[in-house]
Design an enzyme around this catalytic site. Structure first.
Site, short mmCIF file in Angstrom:
data_model
loop_
_atom_site.label_atom_id
_atom_site.label_comp_id
_atom_site.label_asym_id
_atom_site.label_seq_id
_atom_site.Cartn_x
_atom_site.Cartn_y
_atom_site.Cartn_z
N HIS A 138 10.75 79.79 -15.81
CA HIS A 138 9.68 78.82 -16.07
C HIS A 138 10.10 77.47 -15.49
O HIS A 138 11.26 77.06 -15.66
CB HIS A 138 9.43 78.71 -17.58
CG HIS A 138 8.32 77.76 -17.91
ND1 HIS A 138 6.99 78.09 -17.73
CD2 HIS A 138 8.33 76.49 -18.36
CE1 HIS A 138 6.23 77.06 -18.07
NE2 HIS A 138 7.03 76.07 -18.46
N ASP A 149 6.27 81.67 -22.72
CA ASP A 149 7.35 80.75 -22.35
C ASP A 149 8.26 80.42 -23.52
O ASP A 149 8.65 79.26 -23.73
CB ASP A 149 6.77 79.47 -21.73
CG ASP A 149 5.94 79.76 -20.50
OD1 ASP A 149 6.28 80.71 -19.77
OD2 ASP A 149 4.94 79.06 -20.26
N GLU A 157 13.57 74.69 -5.67
CA GLU A 157 14.90 74.84 -5.07
C GLU A 157 15.93 75.16 -6.16
O GLU A 157 16.79 76.02 -5.98
CB GLU A 157 15.25 73.54 -4.37
CG GLU A 157 16.25 73.66 -3.27
CD GLU A 157 16.47 72.31 -2.61
OE1 GLU A 157 17.62 71.89 -2.53
OE2 GLU A 157 15.46 71.66 -2.22
N ALA A 158 15.80 74.48 -7.28
CA ALA A 158 16.71 74.75 -8.41
C ALA A 158 16.46 76.14 -8.97
O ALA A 158 17.40 76.87 -9.34
CB ALA A 158 16.51 73.68 -9.49
C1 GRF Z 1 7.70 79.51 -10.19
O1 GRF Z 1 7.58 78.12 -10.26
C2 GRF Z 1 8.09 80.08 -11.52
O2 GRF Z 1 8.92 79.24 -12.27
C3 GRF Z 1 6.76 80.24 -12.22
O3 GRF Z 1 5.87 80.63 -11.21
C4 GRF Z 1 6.35 80.18 -9.95
C5 GRF Z 1 6.48 81.39 -9.07
O4 GRF Z 1 6.79 81.07 -7.75
N1 GRF Z 1 6.87 81.17 -13.33
P1 GRF Z 1 7.22 82.20 -6.74
O5 GRF Z 1 6.10 83.24 -6.73
O6 GRF Z 1 8.51 82.80 -7.20
O7 GRF Z 1 7.34 81.54 -5.40
#
Ligand code: GRF
Length: 216
Positions: free
Chosen positions: A110, A146, A173-174
């Site tokens: 999350h 969450d 990035e993190a």
């Molecule tokens: C990420 O920001 C994750 O934290 C959230 O949904 C987004 C998914 O991005 N749960 P990706 O599909 O992995 O690029």
């Protein structure tokens, strides 16, 4: 030791999936991505999986009862011998029944420092709240959205002038560094759920600015 068989569940872009795949190809990584499931046909993330030679499956939720969707999901996971599920941008809430069936075997990422800023539109709300730090969290899934025992968190500063978009890039990035690290800890069975918290064995000093749950 046999590598833990992981399924990654996605709905879209799949950049976290890509990060997990990138780490999991290392010979010493304790988990293998055995299956990628998307509830959305044509999700971009499916292409990353295919490019890496990973089995993919589309299980659409549309036009199905929730129970039927989850039964199909459960069958696919078991047929592939999956031991651990990583949710990575999977935009469906799982029922209590499913979560209990996979108790302490589902991880989620999350883009906030939980328990702050659960739900959607996180970065907009972070900026509106004027907090100076945000970040991301990998946690075991509980039926509430969450929520659940925290495996790891990464802290990201909020800069003056940040927009939801610029902040999202920095947090993402993190995320890409945190999720593989957290999966490693869980797959090596160094992250143990005790009630509502996770205890990390031999966490060592925090790495590249990330704060795992400090040893208790
Ligand atoms: C990420 O920001 C994750 O934290 C959230 O949904 C987004 C998914 O991005 N749960 P990706 O599909 O992995 O690029």
């Amino acid at each position: 030791m046999a590598r833990v068989r992981v399924a990654v569940l996605i709905s879209g872009r799949g950049s976290n999936l890509e990060a997990l795949i990138r780490h999991a190809v290392a010979a010493d990584f304790p988990a293998e991505i055995a299956l990628v499931i998307s509830n959305v046909a044509g999700a971009l993330g499916l292409r990353h999986a295919e490019a890496a030679g990973i089995t993919t499956q589309v299980i659409e939720h549309r036009g199905k009862e929730r129970a039927a969707f989850e039964a199909e999901l459960d069958r696919a996971l078991r047929a592939a011998g999956v031991e651990l599920i990583c949710l990575a941008g999977f935009m469906r809430l799982l029922t209590g029944e499913f979560v209990r069936r996979w108790a302490d075997r589902i991880l989620n990422i999350h883009p906030s420092l939980l328990p702050a800023f659960r739900g959607l539109d996180v970065h907009e709300r972070v900026i509106a709240a004027g907090v100076r730090f945000t970040g991301c969290t990998v946690h075991f899934v509980r039926p509430e959205m969450d929520a659940g025992p925290i495996v790891g968190q990464a802290v990201v500063p909020v800069a003056d002038g940040d927009t939801a978009e610029t902040l999202a890039v920095r947090v993402l990035e993190a995320e890409h560094a945190l999720y593989p690290l957290a999966l490693r800890l869980v797959a090596e069975r160094r992250a143990e759920v005790i009630g509502d918290v996770v205890r990390i064995r031999d966490a060592g000093p925090p790495d590249f600015g990330f704060r795992l749950n400090p040893a208790r």
